[in-house]
Design a protein around this motif. Structure first.
Motif, PDB file in Angstrom:
ATOM      1  N   UNK A   1       0.643  -1.089   0.107  1.00 20.84           N
ATOM      2  CA  UNK A   1       0.109   0.020   0.111  1.00 20.84           C
ATOM      3  C   UNK A   1       1.028   1.367   0.103  1.00 20.84           C
ATOM      4  N   UNK A   2       0.813   2.004  -1.115  1.00 24.96           N
ATOM      5  CA  UNK A   2       1.604   3.439  -1.225  1.00 24.96           C
ATOM      6  C   UNK A   2       1.039   4.238  -0.270  1.00 24.96           C
ATOM      7  N   UNK A   3       1.811   4.780   0.834  1.00 28.06           N
ATOM      8  CA  UNK A   3       1.094   5.898   1.791  1.00 28.06           C
ATOM      9  C   UNK A   3       1.392   7.222   1.188  1.00 28.06           C
TER      10      UNK A   3
ATOM     11  N   UNK B   1       6.897   6.177   1.359  1.00 28.61           N
ATOM     12  CA  UNK B   1       6.304   5.539   2.616  1.00 28.61           C
ATOM     13  C   UNK B   1       5.343   4.311   1.735  1.00 28.61           C
ATOM     14  N   UNK B   2       5.558   3.024   2.239  1.00 27.34           N
ATOM     15  CA  UNK B   2       4.961   1.978   1.901  1.00 27.34           C
ATOM     16  C   UNK B   2       4.583   1.098   3.051  1.00 27.34           C
TER      17      UNK B   2
ATOM     18  N   UNK C   1      10.041   2.802   4.648  1.00 27.92           N
ATOM     19  CA  UNK C   1      10.190   3.971   3.670  1.00 27.92           C
ATOM     20  C   UNK C   1      11.417   3.969   3.032  1.00 27.92           C
ATOM     21  N   UNK C   2      11.344   4.577   1.669  1.00 34.04           N
ATOM     22  CA  UNK C   2      12.386   4.391   0.752  1.00 34.04           C
ATOM     23  C   UNK C   2      13.845   5.094   1.666  1.00 34.04           C
TER      24      UNK C   2
ATOM     25  N   UNK D   1      11.754  -2.532   9.302  1.00 35.52           N
ATOM     26  CA  UNK D   1      12.120  -2.547  10.876  1.00 35.52           C
ATOM     27  C   UNK D   1      11.066  -2.161  11.594  1.00 35.52           C
ATOM     28  N   UNK D   2       9.933  -1.714  10.975  1.00 36.39           N
ATOM     29  CA  UNK D   2       9.135  -1.189  11.812  1.00 36.39           C
ATOM     30  C   UNK D   2       7.556  -1.834  11.604  1.00 36.39           C
TER      31      UNK D   2
END
Length: 102
Positions: A46-48, A54-55, A71-72, A78-79
């Motif tokens: 899901x592209x945020x 941010x994905x 995040x790119x 890690x989150x």
């Protein structure tokens, strides 16, 4: 909706990063953006936020829907955050309740 494990999300990160870089290089509202957005949707992420790259990757942990958050520029998944939380609610994977993602 597809659910990812951390390993599955990590496996598609190179492709997702490439698609995000291509998308960010396009002018806003460019027709060329549609194939990139479709490719991201086919992966199941899901592209945020295009600007931040941010994905989220849908996942399940402890019987609840969560998102693995990336995040790119980050080198790994890690989150995570709950399904009703956003970027501000990111927590390290080590704090994941149940510690099992499926």
């Amino acid at each position: 909706m597809r659910y990812f494990t951390v390993e599955e999300a990590a496996a598609v990160l190179p492709r997702v990063a490439d698609l995000l870089r291509r998308l960010r290089a396009l002018p806003e509202e460019a027709d060329e953006a549609h194939p990139v957005l479709e490719a991201l949707a086919e992966i199941g992420c899901v592209l945020r936020d295009v600007d931040r790259g941010l994905v989220d990757f849908p996942a399940r942990a402890g019987g609840a829907d969560i998102f693995l958050c990336w995040a790119l520029g980050e080198d790994r998944i890690g989150f995570w955050h709950g399904s009703t939380e956003g970027y501000a609610g990111r927590k390290p994977l080590s704090e994941l309740p149940g510690a099992h993602i499926h």
